[in-house]
Scaffold this active site. Structure first.
Site, short mmCIF file in Angstrom:
data_model
loop_
_atom_site.label_atom_id
_atom_site.label_comp_id
_atom_site.label_asym_id
_atom_site.label_seq_id
_atom_site.Cartn_x
_atom_site.Cartn_y
_atom_site.Cartn_z
N SER A 1 3.78 11.59 29.79
CA SER A 1 3.61 12.96 29.29
C SER A 1 2.25 13.11 28.63
O SER A 1 1.56 12.13 28.34
CB SER A 1 4.71 13.29 28.28
OG SER A 1 4.53 12.51 27.10
N ASP B 1 3.73 14.17 33.51
CA ASP B 1 4.85 15.07 33.22
C ASP B 1 4.37 16.21 32.33
O ASP B 1 3.71 15.99 31.31
CB ASP B 1 5.95 14.27 32.51
CG ASP B 1 7.22 15.07 32.30
OD1 ASP B 1 7.50 15.96 33.12
OD2 ASP B 1 7.94 14.78 31.32
N LYS C 1 21.69 20.15 24.73
CA LYS C 1 21.54 20.90 25.96
C LYS C 1 22.52 22.06 26.11
O LYS C 1 22.19 23.10 26.65
CB LYS C 1 21.67 19.97 27.17
CG LYS C 1 20.61 18.87 27.16
CD LYS C 1 20.69 18.03 28.42
CE LYS C 1 19.71 16.87 28.34
NZ LYS C 1 18.34 17.32 28.21
N GLY D 1 15.10 17.95 32.25
CA GLY D 1 16.09 18.04 31.18
C GLY D 1 17.45 17.53 31.59
O GLY D 1 18.47 18.14 31.28
N ARG E 1 9.14 -7.79 17.17
CA ARG E 1 9.53 -8.45 18.42
C ARG E 1 11.01 -8.80 18.45
O ARG E 1 11.62 -8.85 19.53
CB ARG E 1 8.68 -9.70 18.64
CG ARG E 1 7.21 -9.41 18.87
CD ARG E 1 6.38 -10.66 18.87
NE ARG E 1 6.45 -11.34 17.57
CZ ARG E 1 5.78 -12.45 17.27
NH1 ARG E 1 4.99 -13.01 18.16
NH2 ARG E 1 5.89 -12.99 16.06
#
Length: 316
Positions: free
Chosen positions: A48, A81, A183, A211, A280
């Site tokens: 993105s 994106d 959503k 989405g 880590r």
């Protein structure tokens, strides 16, 4: 092996969808490649605009180049994106990306088509392919923010005209999905009848679902149990992925779910081992967990087990 999304879509159309996964760091990159190799699936890496500026755009490119060497059997596309016009041109001229998305869906139909046509001309001149968006998804994801009242489903007749005017290679359609983890809190829902009408007007043309994270309840519950405060989150029923694929959807974007896995692993790790501070230690848990998540998504998308088939098709 880096290929264009067009090649992947040709193999997938009408049968399954390719998973498009956003990455931001080393751990996600390793988990993504391992998960796709374990499930023998082709895939799309999405970067993105926000990820490119998180540290520096060349950092992620370097990680992907290294992963391509470490996992030579992998077949994938590198995709921008939700790019604006300036970012698209930067990616087109970089010589690294194989696909870009120009998102001018907030503009009028005419302005959207005009911008997309310019990007398509620039990309096609260099052998890249372009995704655009028509209609507007609700929700929030990085710089993309559209409230539910302003979300607009894609008009099938306009979709046909838009593709004809722009020469775009794939089209993201607004069918009721939404960006982010919330959503379907309101009146939103999937409108597969819209996809069916678009496919009738654009037979054989690759469509895209943005989405499309599932926002699994167990992930949200575990995050909340470990100190999180994500309430009312809900997502797309992943059992509907293959139904969408049969209606021409060849690419399904999944980002939020990956962030939930990251959040769950790290919250639980530091809750249970508060004396730890080495990043880590948590990363060693996240990488295989993310790989398992990716492999499971690929099964639901129908792309699992298709890697050899795609590699053979690329040789023809």
């Amino acid at each position: 092996m880096i290929v264009t999304t067009k090649k992947l879509f040709e193999a997938a159309y009408g049968k399954y969808a390719i998973g498009a996964y956003n990455i931001n760091n080393l751990e996600q990159t390793m988990g993504l490649f391992r998960g796709c190799i374990d499930s023998k699936a082709p895939f799309i890496i999405q970067i993105s605009k926000g990820a490119r500026s998180y540290t520096h755009k060349k950092m992620l490119e370097g990680l992907i180049r290294a992963a391509d060497e470490v996992f030579p059997e992998a077949v994938f596309a590198v995709h921008l994106d939700h790019g604006d016009e300036e970012t698209c041109y930067d990616c087109i001229n970089s010589g690294f990306y194989s696909s870009v998305m120009i998102d001018a869906s907030h503009e009028s139909f005419e302005k959207n088509a005009e911008i997309v046509k310019r990007v398509v001309d620039a990309a096609h001149a260099k052998g890249l392919v372009v995704e655009a968006e028509l209609g507007q998804l609700g929700g929030v994801e990085e710089h993309v923010k559209v409230d539910e009242a302003n979300a607009k489903l894609t008009d099938p007749d306009q979709a046909k005209e838009f593709v004809h005017l722009t020469g775009v290679d794939s089209l993201a359609c607004a069918i009721g999905t939404s960006h982010g983890a919330f959503k379907f809190s309101g009146s939103q829902g999937l409108h597969f009848e819209v996809l069916e009408e678009i496919q009738k007007r654009l037979p054989g043309f690759p469509l895209v679902m943005h989405g499309s994270s599932s926002v699994p309840k167990d992930e949200v519950d575990r995050i909340n149990a470990a100190g999180g405060n994500i309430k009312g989150a809900s997502g797309v029923d992943a059992r509907q992925f293959l139904g969408a694929a049969k209606l021409g959807v060849t690419k399904i974007n999944i980002d939020t779910d990956g962030r939930l896995v990251w959040c769950r692993v790290h919250r639980e790790f530091f809750r249970d081992q508060p004396e730890k501070f080495d990043l880590r230690d948590a990363g060693k848990i996240f990488i295989p967990e993310y790989a398992k998540f990716i492999a499971a998504k690929n099964v639901l998308l129908g792309s699992a087990g298709k890697l050899d088939e795609v590699r053979a098709a690329l040789k023809k």
